[in-house]
Design a protein around this motif. Structure first.
Motif, mmCIF file in Angstrom:
data_model
loop_
_atom_site.group_PDB
_atom_site.id
_atom_site.type_symbol
_atom_site.label_atom_id
_atom_site.label_comp_id
_atom_site.label_asym_id
_atom_site.label_seq_id
_atom_site.Cartn_x
_atom_site.Cartn_y
_atom_site.Cartn_z
ATOM 1 N N HIS A 225 0.841 -1.212 0.000
ATOM 2 C CA HIS A 225 0.000 0.000 0.000
ATOM 3 C C HIS A 225 0.864 1.246 0.000
ATOM 4 N N THR A 226 0.435 2.279 -0.698
ATOM 5 C CA THR A 226 1.107 3.582 -0.563
ATOM 6 C C THR A 226 0.181 4.529 0.192
ATOM 7 N N GLY A 227 0.797 5.454 0.939
ATOM 8 C CA GLY A 227 0.013 6.407 1.734
ATOM 9 C C GLY A 227 -0.098 5.934 3.171
ATOM 10 N N PRO A 228 -0.571 6.825 4.062
ATOM 11 C CA PRO A 228 -0.652 6.481 5.484
ATOM 12 C C PRO A 228 -1.625 5.321 5.724
ATOM 13 N N GLU B 127 -3.941 2.580 15.705
ATOM 14 C CA GLU B 127 -3.362 3.648 16.537
ATOM 15 C C GLU B 127 -3.502 5.006 15.853
ATOM 16 N N GLY B 128 -4.243 5.055 14.765
ATOM 17 C CA GLY B 128 -4.355 6.286 13.975
ATOM 18 C C GLY B 128 -3.241 6.312 12.939
ATOM 19 N N ALA B 129 -3.530 6.931 11.789
ATOM 20 C CA ALA B 129 -2.510 6.984 10.728
ATOM 21 C C ALA B 129 -1.566 8.148 10.972
ATOM 22 N N ASP B 130 -0.268 7.959 10.649
ATOM 23 C CA ASP B 130 0.680 9.080 10.710
ATOM 24 C C ASP B 130 0.269 10.115 9.666
ATOM 25 N N PRO C 13 4.690 7.349 1.857
ATOM 26 C CA PRO C 13 5.223 6.153 2.521
ATOM 27 C C PRO C 13 4.561 4.884 1.987
ATOM 28 N N VAL C 14 5.280 3.773 2.130
ATOM 29 C CA VAL C 14 4.790 2.491 1.598
ATOM 30 C C VAL C 14 4.729 1.482 2.742
ATOM 31 N N THR C 15 3.702 0.637 2.736
ATOM 32 C CA THR C 15 3.598 -0.422 3.747
ATOM 33 C C THR C 15 3.446 -1.761 3.028
ATOM 34 N N VAL C 16 4.257 -2.739 3.445
ATOM 35 C CA VAL C 16 4.257 -4.037 2.771
ATOM 36 C C VAL C 16 3.679 -5.095 3.713
ATOM 37 N N PHE C 17 2.652 -5.815 3.248
ATOM 38 C CA PHE C 17 1.924 -6.777 4.086
ATOM 39 C C PHE C 17 2.171 -8.234 3.700
ATOM 40 N N GLY C 18 2.737 -8.479 2.522
ATOM 41 C CA GLY C 18 2.828 -9.860 2.027
ATOM 42 C C GLY C 18 4.186 -10.493 2.318
ATOM 43 N N PHE C 19 4.197 -11.799 2.524
ATOM 44 C CA PHE C 19 5.455 -12.498 2.831
ATOM 45 C C PHE C 19 6.454 -12.373 1.679
#
Ligand code: HEM
Length: 413
Positions: A44-47, A52-55, A64-70
């Motif tokens: 995903h890109t973006g907060p 805990e609430g998004a930055d 920012p990027v968040t990676v969820f997959g193995f």
């Protein structure tokens, strides 16, 4: 139940629970949300808001990027040319100094080669009986007659800091100060000034110890570090301080949490407890499964060095990337029934220790420490169970996760 007046003597001079804000976060289960977001897209890109609430995104920086997959997490960690560890220079670098964690190649390879020999499993054997078992036995001595204990407060929270103190060859009289600085440094995000003050205190303290070890080397890690030489390079004093400071959050916080998570998994599923209690050879798979199921460090960071694409998602050069180890370890595309702790599952690979060139340097030590702790608890307490009169414990936290208490009962000896 344990109370401060009955807390173990080994830690009596300093009750780490004074620093409760370290034991981070109240989020109980971020995993449903992680599953939901991974199903949408593993990257995903973006907060992102995991509870805990998004930055707030900085409009002057790449999203920012968040990676969820193995597979995607492994792909990033494998490609350390595209994805840099320099992202840690910010907050961590300011309190720790320049450590191997934030270095890229080739500096990282050379610096890691200097400290790695002290952490090989063969070298660690010397510490197993005479050191780790001694620490754990002392902690257990203080409550064994009572028939009940809080295993977090009285064992897991204390033993890794004491083990590191002994590995560094510190005098016993300094332990409580050392443990306090270690926790204050680790909790710098909760209290910046206190963390910085602890970092400075540790530097001054280590300066004195290093002088002594240069004059009279002993059988300890600091003596190893002041003598080490690789490809003609030696470690400067500043590099040694930084490395020693890194060992505190890296080696103390993580191991105490990992051991607590394994104990919680066993205590809340009797068939798993009995399996390990009756067959200690299952320990490696029991421990690795705990790290898969509830990694104590749920997120690590990288920064993109160039424009790139991951799982079809565009990543801009300079973007900070959060790799959610917890989400990767429960990727349902890889694991069946991923939310269940099961030491008998077939796929044991996980990213709880990271992956690639920065894979945890202390993993053999962590495995050994936790094994000695669990075996010693089994040997001395027998078949302990959760205290039926206490609140049922649970794991909490976001970036760091573990149970805050583990009240147990056993036949008093
Ligand atoms: C179960 C306990 C532990 C867990 C879950 C854990 C987890 C991790 C993870 C995920 C990383 C990779 C960070 C990244 O790539 O950004 C790492 C690196 C590291 N860990 Fe651990 N750790 C544990 C115990 C320890 C211990 C006991 C020590 C030493 C006393 C230690 C020392 C280090 C160091 C020095 C690094 C940096 C390695 C490098 O950058 O090359 N860790 N650890």
């Amino acid at each position: 139940m344990a109370s401060s007046d009955t807390a173990n003597t080994a830690a009596a001079a300093f009750d780490p629970y004074e620093l409760k804000d370290v034991v981070s976060g109240s989020i109980r289960d971020p995993y449903p949300k992680m599953h939901e977001l991974r199903r949408e897209c593993p990257v995903h890109t973006g907060p992102i808001d995991l509870g805990e609430g998004a930055d707030i995104a900085d409009p002057n920086r790449p999203a920012p990027v968040t990676v969820f997959g193995f597979d995607e997490v492994v792909q990033v960690l494998r490609d350390n040319g595209t994805y840099s560890s320099s992202v840690y220079e910010g907050v961590m670098g300011m309190v720790m100094g320049r450590t191997i964690l934030q270095m890229d190649e080739p500096d990282h390879r050379i610096a890691r080669a200097m400290v790695a020999p002290s952490f090989r499993s063969k070298v660690l054997e010397r510490w197993e009986e005479e050191l780790v078992a001694v620490v754990v036995n002392e902690l257990i001595d203080s409550f064994i007659d009572r028939g009940h204990a809080d295993l977090v407060r009285e064992v897991t929270f204390n033993f890794p800091a004491q083990v590191i103190a002994r590995i560094l060859g510190l005098p016993r009289a300094d332990y409580s100060n050392f443990q306090r600085w270690a926790i204050e440094l680790t909790s710098v995000a909760a209290n910046w000034e206190r963390g910085v003050a602890a970092s400075e205190a540790l530097r001054a303290y280590f300066a004195g110890v290093m002088e002594e070890r240069r004059a009279a080397p002993g059988d300890d890690l600091i003596s190893d570090l002041v003598r080490v030489e690789v490809e003609g390079s030696t470690l400067s004093d500043e590099e040694i301080y930084s490395f020693l400071r890194l060992l505190l959050p890296a080696g103390v916080e993580t191991t105490y949490r990992a051991t607590g998570n394994l104990l919680l998994a066993l205590l809340t599923d009797r068939s798993q407890f009995d399996a390990l209690y009756n067959d200690r050879t299952l320990y490696p798979q029991a421990f690795e499964e705990a790290l898969r199921w509830e990694p104590p460090v749920t997120v690590i960071l990288r920064r993109a060095m160039r424009d790139t694409t991951l799982a079809g998602v565009h990543i801009e050069a300079g973007a900070d990337i959060a790799l959610l180890l917890g989400a990767a370890n429960r990727d349902e595309r890889k694991y069946t029934d991923p939310d269940r702790y099961d030491m008998f599952r077939e796929i044991r690979q996980h990213v709880g220790f990271g992956f690639g060139v920065h894979v945890c340097l202390g993993m053999h030590l962590a495995r050994m420490e936790s094994r000695v702790a669990i075996n010693t608890l089994f040997d001395r307490l027998g078949e302990f169970t959760l205290d039926p009169d206490a609140e049922v414990p649970h794991i909490a936290g976001m970036a760091f996760r573990s149970p805050l208490s583990l009240p147990v009962v056993f036949a008093a000896r």
